[in-house]
Write an enzyme that holds these catalytic residues in place. Sequence first.
Site, short mmCIF file in Angstrom:
data_model
loop_
_atom_site.label_atom_id
_atom_site.label_comp_id
_atom_site.label_asym_id
_atom_site.label_seq_id
_atom_site.Cartn_x
_atom_site.Cartn_y
_atom_site.Cartn_z
N SER A 3 57.31 67.96 16.11
CA SER A 3 57.75 67.84 14.47
C SER A 3 56.25 68.17 13.70
O SER A 3 56.06 69.51 13.84
CB SER A 3 58.13 66.50 14.41
OG SER A 3 58.39 66.44 12.83
N ASP A 26 58.86 70.67 7.67
CA ASP A 26 57.96 70.47 9.00
C ASP A 26 58.25 71.60 9.94
O ASP A 26 59.01 72.44 9.80
CB ASP A 26 57.98 68.98 9.50
CG ASP A 26 59.43 68.80 10.04
OD1 ASP A 26 60.18 69.32 9.76
OD2 ASP A 26 59.35 67.75 10.61
N ASP A 36 59.89 71.65 12.83
CA ASP A 36 61.14 71.66 13.27
C ASP A 36 62.34 71.55 12.41
O ASP A 36 63.45 71.57 12.73
CB ASP A 36 61.41 70.72 14.62
CG ASP A 36 61.54 69.10 14.10
OD1 ASP A 36 60.63 68.98 13.10
OD2 ASP A 36 62.40 68.42 14.46
N ASP A 58 63.35 69.61 10.12
CA ASP A 58 64.40 68.38 9.88
C ASP A 58 63.68 67.45 8.63
O ASP A 58 64.52 66.49 8.27
CB ASP A 58 64.58 67.53 11.09
CG ASP A 58 63.25 66.61 11.54
OD1 ASP A 58 62.24 66.79 11.05
OD2 ASP A 58 63.42 65.92 12.48
#
Length: 473
Positions: free
Chosen positions: A99, A238, A240, A242
């Site tokens: 993340s 961010d 990834d 999400d």
Amino acid sequence: MKFGTSGLRGLVTDLQGHTSALYATAFGRYLLDAGLAKPGDRVFVAGDYRPSTPDIAATCMGALARTGLVPIDCGAIPTPALACYAMARGAASLMVTGSHIPADRNGIKFYRPDGEIDKRDEQRINQIAAELSDAIRDLTPGGGSDESSAAMETFLARYRTMLGKDGLSGLRIGVYQHSSVARDGLVDILSGFGADVIALGRSDTFIPVDTEAVSADTIQLLAGWSAEHRLDAIVSADGDGDRPLVADENGAPLRGDLLGLIAAKFLGASVVVTPVTSNSGIEASGTFEVIRTKVGSPFVIDGMNTATAAGKSAIMGFEANGGVLTASSFQSGGTTLGALPTRDSFLPILACLALPKSEARPLSAIASSFNLPFASADRLENFPVDTSAAFMTFLRGGADNLGSFLRPLGEVLSTSDIDGLRVTLSGGRTIHFRPSGNAPEMRCYVEAADETSSAALLRQGMTMIQQWAANRH
């Protein structure tokens, strides 16, 4: 290695090789034992752009294949895109990502066919991993058929008509691409709604962007780009994809919980589930019911599931980082947005960008009109976990401890211990101390009447934590 607020996290040196093979095997065994999959079923695998991700993903695919499951390679796509694609096919999935944390760390997120694993699933996967640890010796990497393009297009198709034809025409929007797997999808979807899109800051080196605590360097970049390109907004996500980042026409980032609130109003939600770290003004900002939880998507999902079981409808959730989850289907732009109970950055970004055009005023003015208490947050990185634990034990040790520690800030009026320790101070201010659930960090959240007071309270709070830790020894 341990599960935090969102998946398994740890140093790359600890996760590569045996650990990633072990936990992928434990996940596969869990799916089979629980009847969530049968031998020969597919498991979809994707990852972010960290240097370590391809190696870890290959190790996981090899391990999954040895459990009798069939890994499918979805490449580098956002976590919500992977979940959306796999859930539509009734299949489990696995996302390799850390993340927003630095590249020397990484992690794995696990999804059942119906969505994110919960804390009970985590416990069972940990038990299986402990039982198998000494038996895992084969670390041969694997692969799978490539469905990355199909997975990403399925996800983007979900939003292509959300704002109606030319829903963003006339707006000039920057996309801070950095190293997010959402970077090309954001340009695609915003351009499709007629926006004039300028791609900014694309990087081949991984850049950890924390949308919940945007760094001073990132804010400086956003402000410079806004002025240079005369932008109406800048968006990003961010690593990834999400967690959303939306900055106004001046390059000033909007709070994630404000993005979640905007999404709730856009969707016409009846029930909003959000952690205790989200702004305390949420309850007074709409006609929806608000359910507060601990920090982390598993807790938000549990809250949404509880509301669903109670027969409620139009249920959605969001975290203080702005990631939006939906437990119900919603109508928008003449299309149906199906439930997607995992954090997603695209929905709140689009909901927020629809406002400058529909209201014909700048995003900064729209944000101010919500009149939420001014909230700030920051974190102390590389803050030892044992020090965090000792600090929280001290604060919870009694009213005298807490009162004496916070005396420089004001009188303690009330406390909440849902997740970390949230304290209401005299003057209507709040300060919330919370150790990170997935990294050696101590987080501090504050609220006050205005930006100056909030910034001052945050500085004081952060300094007091550091002084306590320094005096501990």
